[in-house]
Design an enzyme around this catalytic site. Structure first.
Site, short mmCIF file in Angstrom:
data_model
loop_
_atom_site.label_atom_id
_atom_site.label_comp_id
_atom_site.label_asym_id
_atom_site.label_seq_id
_atom_site.Cartn_x
_atom_site.Cartn_y
_atom_site.Cartn_z
N THR A 134 0.85 -1.19 0.00
CA THR A 134 0.00 0.00 0.00
C THR A 134 0.88 1.23 0.00
O THR A 134 1.88 1.28 0.74
CB THR A 134 -0.96 0.07 1.21
OG1 THR A 134 -1.59 1.35 1.24
CG2 THR A 134 -0.24 -0.13 2.53
N ASP A 136 -0.04 3.84 1.19
CA ASP A 136 -0.39 4.55 2.43
C ASP A 136 0.58 4.24 3.57
O ASP A 136 0.60 4.96 4.58
CB ASP A 136 -1.81 4.19 2.88
CG ASP A 136 -2.87 4.67 1.92
OD1 ASP A 136 -2.53 5.40 0.98
OD2 ASP A 136 -4.05 4.28 2.09
N MET A 180 -2.92 11.17 -0.98
CA MET A 180 -3.63 9.96 -0.60
C MET A 180 -3.19 9.49 0.79
O MET A 180 -2.10 9.78 1.25
CB MET A 180 -3.39 8.85 -1.62
CG MET A 180 -4.20 9.00 -2.90
SD MET A 180 -3.98 7.57 -3.98
CE MET A 180 -5.38 7.79 -5.09
N GLY A 181 -4.06 8.72 1.41
CA GLY A 181 -3.80 8.18 2.75
C GLY A 181 -5.12 7.99 3.46
O GLY A 181 -5.60 8.90 4.12
#
Length: 411
Positions: A134, A136, A180-181
């Site tokens: 990911t 993230d 993003m996150g």
């Protein structure tokens, strides 16, 4: 019949997907296995005619250093009824598949375990090994080890963020970036730290107060005013999209955002420009305060997910892919492959990561108590403190409302 393995990619893309797939394929092909790639994630296992591809060595060699995912991805998450009525057991038995390799985040890993248990109950035991990814960086891997794709996404995000900062200085403007996150602010913080952004806003910062639209806006305004006091009429702020996840329903309504939700119940943040929304709210506040500041929105989203992986992820993902075979040869199953900073491979079991009560894997958050975070706040961020109150009165009548620590209720 030759023994085979199947490999699929689930969730959203991250730099290094093809590196993992290519490395897994090369390793197993050298051991005499057939390697079957499944398109569309788990979708292919729940219909009678899955889209598959036999991955040979030249194909694996051709994809390993490419961005995106050669195997088409999907966020499909099967229901219990899918297992009862639609599971394609014949795919495994007909192809003599001994291992299912899944590449994805926590949702993909959880489904992999469900499939392994289902196959075992059907008297067709099959190993399953998961490769965690990911951008993230929010899977709780040991010793701060990043999830693959994060370093490449941060690097490409920083390329854009650096150019934006140069534009801000050149044009005398402010820029508002959204990164993003979904659950944690690692990407926004990493990009902001790399580019010396004067304001970074991530959900972890609100550990002592509720996240509200007003507080997000005021943090950026605080930086704008501080920079004016410093004689700098330009700057940039990077905000993690994860702050939306912590907003109450009332706060979301205030922002004017209308979310749709994916099959996992997550707001589909990709369908709205968070940067545009943040920028609109900030411009409204600037107008209300009578501050003449031009601001522009920039979204750091899909353009960084399929970037070509940097050397870090090319190396890391190769080690992960090769590590899958090591664990399989040792008889490991129902686990994630973990490679530490020295290249040692070991299994990581979900039961050791999950919350004992809920069974879910808690996200790894940015440690705001760390020296790393503290040093960024104290030396890189620009925001109003009590020492700035008098000078700030030239721009706002109530500077204490824009005090960085007061906004966050930090003592």
């Amino acid at each position: 019949m030759k023994e085979a393995i199947a490999i699929l990619t689930g969730g959203g893309p991250a730099p290094g997907m093809n590196t993992v797939v290519g490395s897994v394929a090369k390793t197993f092909l050298r051991q005499g296995y057939r390697v079957i790639g499944l398109h569309e994630g788990y979708t292919g296992l729940f219909n009678p005619s899955p889209r598959t591809v036999d991955i040979d060595y030249p194909m694996a060699d051709g994809i390993f250093n490419q961005g995106g995912s050669f195997l088409q991805m999907s966020r499909f998450k099967p229901k219990d009824s899918d297992f009862e009525n639609n599971f394609n057991l014949k795919f495994f038995t007909d192809n003599n598949i001994k291992l299912l390799v899944t590449v994805g985040g926590d949702d993909t890993a959880s489904t992999a375990n469900r499939i392994a248990k289902f196959l075992e109950a059907k008297k067709y035991p099959i190993a399953n090994i998961h490769v965690p990814k990911t951008i993230d960086n929010d899977l709780p891997l040991p010793k701060g080890t990043p999830t693959f794709g994060y370093e490449s996404a941060k690097d490409k995000g920083a390329v854009i963020a650096r150019a934006v900062y140069v534009d801000a200085r050149t044009s005398g403007n402010w820029f508002v970036l959204a990164a993003m996150g979904r659950s944690a602010g690692h990407l926004a913080f990493g990009i902001g730290e790399a580019c010396h952004y004067p304001m970074i806003v991530i959900p972890e910062m609100f550990d002592k107060t509720e996240i509200t639209v007003e507080k997000i806006v005021n943090l950026v305004i605080s930086s704008i005013i501080k920079r004016k006091i410093m004689g700098m009429d330009y700057g940039a702020a990077v905000i993690s999209e994860g702050v939306f996840h912590a907003l109450s329903d009332e706060e979301i309504r205030k922002s004017g955002i209308h979310f749709t939700y994916d099959e996992h119940g997550h707001p589909e943040l990709g369908k709205v420009s968070k940067a545009h929304i943040f920028n609109e709210m900030i411009e409204m506040k600037l107008k209300e305060l009578g501050l003449k500041v031009k601001s522009r929105p920039v979204e750091l989203g899909y353009e960084i997910r399929c970037q070509t992986p940097i050397a870090y992820d090319l190396t890391y993902c190769s080690e992960l892919g090769i590590g899958v075979h090591k664990l399989f040869a040792e008889g490991k199953t129902g686990c994630m492959v973990y490679v530490d900073s020295e290249g040692n491979v070991s299994p990581l079991y979900l039961k050791d990561l999950q919350d004992p009560t809920t069974g879910k894997i808690p996200p790894r958050l940015v440690d705001i108590k760390s020296d790393k975070f503290t040093s960024v706040v104290e030396t890189i961020l620009n925001a109003i403190t009590p020492a700035d109150y008098e000078a700030a009165k030239a721009y706002v009548p109530n500077p204490e409302e824009y005090d960085f620590h007061k906004i966050l209720n930090w003592k």
